[in-house]
Each structure stands twice: as C-alpha cells, then as structure tokens.
Design an enzyme around this catalytic site. Sequence first.
Site, PDB file in Angstrom:
ATOM      1  N   ASP A  57     -57.683  74.820 -79.195  1.00  0.00           N
ATOM      2  CA  ASP A  57     -58.197  74.837 -77.817  1.00  0.00           C
ATOM      3  C   ASP A  57     -59.169  73.663 -77.664  1.00  0.00           C
ATOM      4  O   ASP A  57     -60.185  73.595 -78.358  1.00  0.00           O
ATOM      5  CB  ASP A  57     -58.909  76.175 -77.561  1.00  0.00           C
ATOM      6  CG  ASP A  57     -59.474  76.252 -76.158  1.00  0.00           C
ATOM      7  OD1 ASP A  57     -58.732  75.922 -75.220  1.00  0.00           O
ATOM      8  OD2 ASP A  57     -60.648  76.604 -75.999  1.00  0.00           O
ATOM      9  N   THR A  90     -57.490  72.077 -71.179  1.00  0.00           N
ATOM     10  CA  THR A  90     -58.717  71.429 -71.664  1.00  0.00           C
ATOM     11  C   THR A  90     -58.417  70.278 -72.627  1.00  0.00           C
ATOM     12  O   THR A  90     -59.198  69.343 -72.729  1.00  0.00           O
ATOM     13  CB  THR A  90     -59.635  72.451 -72.372  1.00  0.00           C
ATOM     14  OG1 THR A  90     -58.868  73.176 -73.325  1.00  0.00           O
ATOM     15  CG2 THR A  90     -60.241  73.414 -71.383  1.00  0.00           C
TER      16      THR A  90
END
Length: 526
Positions: A57, A90
């Site tokens: 992430d 992201t």
Amino acid sequence: MSADNTKFAGNEHQKDVRSSNIVAAKAVANCIRTSLGPKGMDKMITSASGEVTITNDGATILGKMEVQHPAAKMLMDLSSAQDVEAGDGTTSVVVIAGALLNAAERLLSRGLHPSVISKAWQKAAVMSVDILKKAAIPVDLSDRKSLIKAASTSLNSKVIGGYSDQLAPIAVDAVLGVCEDIKSGTNVDLHDIKLVKKMGGTLEDTELVLNGLVLDQGCVKTAGGPTKMQDCKIGLIQFCLSAPKTDMENSVIVADSAQIDRIFREERRYILKMIKKIVKAGCNVLLVQKSILRDATNQLSQHYLAKKKIMLIQDIERKDIEFVSKSLGCKPIASIDAFTPDMLGEAKMCTEETIGTGKIIRISEVAKPGKAATVLLQGSNRLVLDEADRSMHDALCVIRCLVKMRFLTAGGAANEAELTYQLSKEAQTMGGVEGYCTNAFAEALEVIPYTLAENAGLHPIKIVTKLRKQHANGKSTAGINIKKGEISDMVKEDVLQPLLVSASAIKLATETVQAILKIDDIVPVR
C-alpha cells in the site's frame, strides 16, 4: 532551443535547486514503482524498535519511510492526500507524479520556463478529468454486483488478493449498511465501520456484524459474574463504580482501626447505592468506560454486580463510546443520577466467545441499531491481520468513492492509455509551446501501463505498443489483462475502479508537480 531562451530558465543556482528537488522526488517515486498493480512486489518495513510491516500500500510505505529532503516529503503528503480523498490509488498517484517530474526535467533542459509548463499542465489535467468523465460508466448503488467488482479490483492488488471473493461483498454491505440514504447520499463516514482484528482462524472466517456489535475483549469474571446473557438491557456508563479518591497531591492519614472500618463501611454504602440504581433501571449488561485516574470498577463493585447477575464489560475506550452507543441504540450515561431505563439499549443476546487465544464479546440482534457496522477480521498471524486491515480500509474507501461520485471506469491502465491517446491528439491541434507541454504530459501518463506490464513480468514495450494500437482503433476500455498477459476489454473482464480514484490521482499529482516546479530556492531558517 536557442541561447536567448536561457534567461527564462533562471540562473544556475535556481536550476540546481530545481534539479535537486526533482531528483529527490523521483527517487521516492521509483522506490514504490515496483509495488504497483496486482503483480506488484511487497515491501518489508522494519522500524528501529524491531516492528515489521509487510505491505504494498503506497500510503503505508511512504508513511513509514524516513525522508530528509523537503521535496521528497511533498510526495509523502501527496500519497496521504490521495488516501484521504479517494482511499485507493496511493501508489499510482506517486508514480504519475514521478513520471511528470521526469517529463518536466526534459522540458526544463530545453529552456522552457516552469510557469509555462505549469500553466499548460494545469489545462491538461482539467482536460484529462473531462475525458475520463465522458468515458465513465454511471453506477447505481442498488447494483450490488458492480460495487463488488470495484471492491475486488482494489483488493486484487493487495497481499491478500486471494481472498477478494470473500472480503469484497463484506466491504460493499458494510458501506451500504451505514449509508444514511442510498439514493441521495453524497458521503459515508467510515468511522461508523469498525474493524476488529483477532488472531486465530483464517481470513475466510472474516464476518460482518450489522445488527449488533463485537468488542475485542472479554467480560469480567473475577467475582463469578455471568458470561452469557439473554434479553439484554445494556447500559453504557462514563463514571467509575469505585470509591472516590482525593486529588493527586493529597493524602488521608488514618490513625486507628475504627476509622479504617468506617471508611470501608462508607465505601460499601457508596457502591451499593450506585448498584441499586443500576438494578432498579433493569440493566443486566453493563459497559464501563476506561478510566485513567482511578479504577473503573473495584473488587467490591464487581462482587455486587455478579451477585445481581449483571454482566460486566469494562475498559471501553473513550474514542469508541460514540460508535458503541450508535451500534447498540443506547445513550452514554455520565452520572448515576441519569441512570434511567430510557438510556438503555436492548439486544437479544450477549455472549463471550473464544477466538484463537483471545476473547471477544458478541452482542447480537439489537432492538434499535443505529447506522453502524463491525467487521471481525481473523487471521493466522499479526502481519496478515495488519495487511488485511489496510486492504479492507482501501476497499471500503472505494465503495465510499462510488457514493461520492457515482461513476465507474475501466481499470488495467485503460484510463491512462486513453488519456495518452486523446491528449496527444489534442496537443497536435494546439501547436506551439502549450501543445508541446501537453504532449509531454500525455506521454508521462504512459508510465502506468508500462509499469503494470513490467511488474507482471510481461514485455512492457510490446504490451504498451499493442495497447496504443487498440486505443487508436477506438477501443477506449482496452487495458492490460495481467492474468492472460494480453490486451483485453476491461469492462468485460470486470476490472473496474471508481472515477474519483483516477480523477483525483491526476489532479493531485499535477498540483504537487506544479508546486515542486515553482520552487527556485531553499532557504534554511533557525
């Protein structure tokens, strides 16, 4: 470019500062480029204290990185801004920013002024969002299948992608369960969805609790209190069931045993008075807020509550009070005088269960539940659980994006490939410096399909060339099918993502690059 343009490019010092900023920001972008897409690599992050995190992430990786350079920190802020705005994308947003900086470096070396580049790219970003909106597919929140497809696309790029079939429907049902109005609602407060992590079992055992609550703790059994209760009347108190204490600096000096007995009697009378009020209100499950200055409950109060067959659950965190009261339909009680039957919540069952090595409290079939949901995540170890928590948060954010902006777009880099084609075509009609800058912007967006193919072990140049050809033939939803290693129609393959994710990624990346280009000096101050 001719020599007379060098006056626009600024003096040598300004060039050096700009170059230093661009190099630092590109280094951060290159660091997480390998984590993009379903076949992206994971990063193992170790802290000074020995804590280990495994994730791909982007926001988590950048959030845990220690970076000194101020321009590199801007990319970290960019990733967290995308996390707040859309929750997903992201990594993409930082990779796009890195590619734009690369393009800016080439344009600056040819003598173009940063303001000219900035202005042209601002227009290009606006055009990009318009192109995406035209190609977007409207979605209805009652169409559960489309929402699950979008959540699956988000989860497939994570470490726990193999469990997307189980987790995607949970994410969809959780968001729709807390959405105030599915037809006209424009946002969802994700604080109304609580993720409870528990070691034991596998991710397949993960479940959604809508009409009830799960607490990550056991009940108090020291005095022989009940661990299971039917037809519950639940009270949530914010005061302590223990004798009052003096201020921090003060102390009470007791001279003889008669005074000790008197203190003990008064304490017992004080606690009994409170317990009688609780019993009178008909409460049989008592939740007590965590207290710092004194014990929330003492042995005496625990003994009396057990005697009256009242189930006691203590150490409810202050920040969870609002969520607990919303889930159970009860009101927080700040003083014993306010403990009345109308402040209590009602539920069919409250039990203590054992999961792995820990305990949970499950309250089910609440009579008047509010718009709140609990997701009980189970996993074999801490690393898997933490990553499941982050991935689930991204999936919830994707569904929230669709509540905010009800459009889906094709995934698999189809958006970026379409933007490259359309913006390049537009740049040819513009001409001049603006057209030249717009063309550079369009080419920079090709970094997403190139990186996706590279991370999947495919030949990036062959794949991107095929993708260009498909988009030139008018197939706007053609993207990279990583499983088959070819170009496919992403809508038919059910690889969909919210419009808001792509739109905000391009807008935020462009804004950050503009800010970096506009800096011509770094001034250190004490």
